[in-house]
Motif scaffolding. Structure first.
Motif, PDB file in Angstrom:
ATOM      1  N   ILE A   1       0.820  -1.213   0.000  1.00 26.52           N
ATOM      2  CA  ILE A   1       0.000   0.000   0.000  1.00 26.52           C
ATOM      3  C   ILE A   1       0.853   1.261   0.000  1.00 26.52           C
ATOM      4  CG2 ILE A   1      -2.061  -1.043   0.999  1.00 26.52           C
ATOM      5  CD1 ILE A   1      -1.235  -0.115   3.727  1.00 26.52           C
ATOM      6  N   GLY A   2       2.164   1.085  -0.262  1.00 21.57           N
ATOM      7  CA  GLY A   2       2.992   2.240  -0.560  1.00 21.57           C
ATOM      8  C   GLY A   2       3.949   2.714   0.507  1.00 21.57           C
ATOM      9  N   PHE A   3       4.076   1.980   1.625  1.00 18.50           N
ATOM     10  CA  PHE A   3       5.000   2.416   2.662  1.00 18.50           C
ATOM     11  C   PHE A   3       6.420   1.950   2.376  1.00 18.50           C
ATOM     12  CE2 PHE A   3       0.983   2.609   5.023  1.00 18.50           C
ATOM     13  CZ  PHE A   3       1.120   3.834   5.659  1.00 18.50           C
ATOM     14  N   ASP A   4       7.375   2.732   2.848  1.00 23.75           N
ATOM     15  CA  ASP A   4       8.793   2.390   2.770  1.00 23.75           C
ATOM     16  C   ASP A   4       9.148   1.643   4.048  1.00 23.75           C
ATOM     17  OD1 ASP A   4      11.494   2.210   2.383  1.00 23.75           O
ATOM     18  OD2 ASP A   4      11.900   4.340   2.645  1.00 23.75           O
ATOM     19  N   VAL A   5       9.456   0.360   3.933  1.00 20.46           N
ATOM     20  CA  VAL A   5       9.625  -0.509   5.102  1.00 20.46           C
ATOM     21  C   VAL A   5      11.023  -1.115   5.115  1.00 20.46           C
ATOM     22  CG1 VAL A   5       8.742  -2.525   6.332  1.00 20.46           C
ATOM     23  CG2 VAL A   5       7.169  -1.073   5.037  1.00 20.46           C
ATOM     24  N   THR A   6      11.665  -1.083   6.286  1.00 18.75           N
ATOM     25  CA  THR A   6      12.961  -1.729   6.489  1.00 18.75           C
ATOM     26  C   THR A   6      12.818  -2.780   7.581  1.00 18.75           C
ATOM     27  OG1 THR A   6      14.159   0.294   5.902  1.00 18.75           O
ATOM     28  CG2 THR A   6      15.380  -1.406   7.100  1.00 18.75           C
ATOM     29  N   PRO A   7      12.997  -4.066   7.280  1.00 14.94           N
ATOM     30  CA  PRO A   7      12.922  -5.095   8.324  1.00 14.94           C
ATOM     31  C   PRO A   7      14.193  -5.112   9.164  1.00 14.94           C
ATOM     32  CG  PRO A   7      13.420  -6.105   6.212  1.00 14.94           C
ATOM     33  CD  PRO A   7      13.224  -4.637   5.944  1.00 14.94           C
ATOM     34  N   VAL A   8      14.026  -5.305  10.469  1.00 18.26           N
ATOM     35  CA  VAL A   8      15.178  -5.401  11.369  1.00 18.26           C
ATOM     36  C   VAL A   8      15.001  -6.621  12.261  1.00 18.26           C
ATOM     37  CG1 VAL A   8      15.822  -2.964  11.428  1.00 18.26           C
ATOM     38  CG2 VAL A   8      14.062  -3.780  12.976  1.00 18.26           C
ATOM     39  N   LEU A   9      16.073  -7.363  12.443  1.00 21.63           N
ATOM     40  CA  LEU A   9      16.053  -8.512  13.347  1.00 21.63           C
ATOM     41  C   LEU A   9      16.495  -8.069  14.740  1.00 21.63           C
ATOM     42  CD1 LEU A   9      17.485 -11.301  11.045  1.00 21.63           C
ATOM     43  CD2 LEU A   9      15.226 -11.280  12.110  1.00 21.63           C
ATOM     44  N   CYS A  10      15.831  -8.598  15.747  1.00 22.20           N
ATOM     45  CA  CYS A  10      16.016  -8.136  17.132  1.00 22.20           C
ATOM     46  C   CYS A  10      16.403  -9.288  18.050  1.00 22.20           C
ATOM     47  CB  CYS A  10      14.725  -7.504  17.655  1.00 22.20           C
ATOM     48  SG  CYS A  10      14.007  -6.250  16.590  1.00 22.20           S
ATOM     49  N   ARG A  11      17.213  -8.945  19.042  1.00 23.82           N
ATOM     50  CA  ARG A  11      17.531  -9.883  20.123  1.00 23.82           C
ATOM     51  C   ARG A  11      16.495  -9.689  21.227  1.00 23.82           C
ATOM     52  NH1 ARG A  11      22.897 -11.707  19.520  1.00 23.82           N
ATOM     53  NH2 ARG A  11      24.246 -10.353  18.255  1.00 23.82           N
ATOM     54  N   VAL A  12      15.795 -10.732  21.597  1.00 19.80           N
ATOM     55  CA  VAL A  12      14.782 -10.637  22.655  1.00 19.80           C
ATOM     56  C   VAL A  12      15.446 -10.439  24.000  1.00 19.80           C
ATOM     57  CG1 VAL A  12      12.939 -11.883  23.852  1.00 19.80           C
ATOM     58  CG2 VAL A  12      13.140 -12.047  21.372  1.00 19.80           C
ATOM     59  N   ARG A  13      14.945  -9.478  24.785  1.00 19.65           N
ATOM     60  CA  ARG A  13      15.463  -9.223  26.122  1.00 19.65           C
ATOM     61  C   ARG A  13      14.398  -9.449  27.194  1.00 19.65           C
ATOM     62  NH1 ARG A  13      19.044 -10.837  26.188  1.00 19.65           N
ATOM     63  NH2 ARG A  13      19.485 -10.020  28.262  1.00 19.65           N
ATOM     64  N   TRP A  14      13.142  -9.542  26.816  1.00 16.76           N
ATOM     65  CA  TRP A  14      12.054  -9.705  27.781  1.00 16.76           C
ATOM     66  C   TRP A  14      12.186 -11.061  28.482  1.00 16.76           C
ATOM     67  CZ3 TRP A  14       8.736  -6.309  29.668  1.00 16.76           C
ATOM     68  CH2 TRP A  14       7.642  -6.775  30.404  1.00 16.76           C
TER      69      TRP A  14
END
Length: 207
Positions: A6-19
């Motif tokens: 739908i037209g958004f500029d998206v950058t995926p990022v991988l995360c380390r879980v801390r919870w």
């Protein structure tokens, strides 16, 4: 993919879980198993993440600021990581007057599809991950979060210290399937209910 379509500029990022994890003062003790999205808007970028289940914000978190942000699920902020490795940002949630870390990521690193595939494969196949040892579902309805964790169905109304919990043990397979379809809009096929690891009711308590 939905945002991009739908037209958004998206950058995926991988995360380390801390919870719920032990301190990582001596170095990372979790790997990149969570995917979040940076979405560019005219007024800046936002962290979009509806997949962390119980504690993330379903509303976008503004990036590029270290100010506290009051969102529907509570008070959030982004801080510089305390890990000895440089360049990390940490999403935190205020819980009982204490800031607790949700997950951390590198601002200068994006997640190409090959890295996403590796992280997803690990999460879905490794024998020690929660995705291979637990059954859970989560849905937000208004100011309520409905979730199933193994044999317990929980409705949480509100957030933080003022939240109210209603806990119910799931009695049997039929009750589980009724909940999944009636509350979570999930209808399982026969192959889903009787998988290679056994029947879906193996997660339920032995009443």
């Amino acid at each position: 993919m939905a945002l991009e379509s739908i037209g958004f500029d998206v950058t995926p990022v991988l995360c380390r879980v801390r919870w719920g994890k032990a301190p990582d003062d001596d170095g990372p003790n979790t790997t990149y198993t969570h995917l979040a999205l940076k979405v560019a808007m005219e007024d800046g970028s936002y962290l979009a993440d509806v997949g962390f289940a119980g504690v993330n914000s379903v509303a976008p978190v503004r990036l590029g600021t270290r100010d506290e942000q009051s969102l529907p699920e509570g008070l959030f902020r982004i801080v510089d990581g305390t890990s000895p490795l440089p360049g990390y940002s940490v999403l935190q949630l205020m819980v009982k007057d204490e800031w607790r870390s949700v997950y951390t990521w590198r601002d200068d690193v994006f997640a190409p599809i090959v890295d996403q595939e590796c992280s997803n494969w690990f999460s879905c196949t490794h024998p020690t991950t929660r995705f291979t040892n637990s059954f859970f579902a989560c849905r937000v309805v208004g100011d309520q979060r409905h979730h199933i964790l193994n044999g317990e169905y929980v409705i949480r109304t509100g957030h933080g210290v003022d939240s109210e919990l209603e806990n119910t043990l799931i009695a049997n397979k039929d009750a589980l399937l009724e909940l999944l379809e009636g509350v979570f809009n999930i209808r399982l096929g026969e192959d889903d209910m009787e998988g290679p690891l056994g029947s879906i009711d193996r997660y339920l308590p032995k009443l």
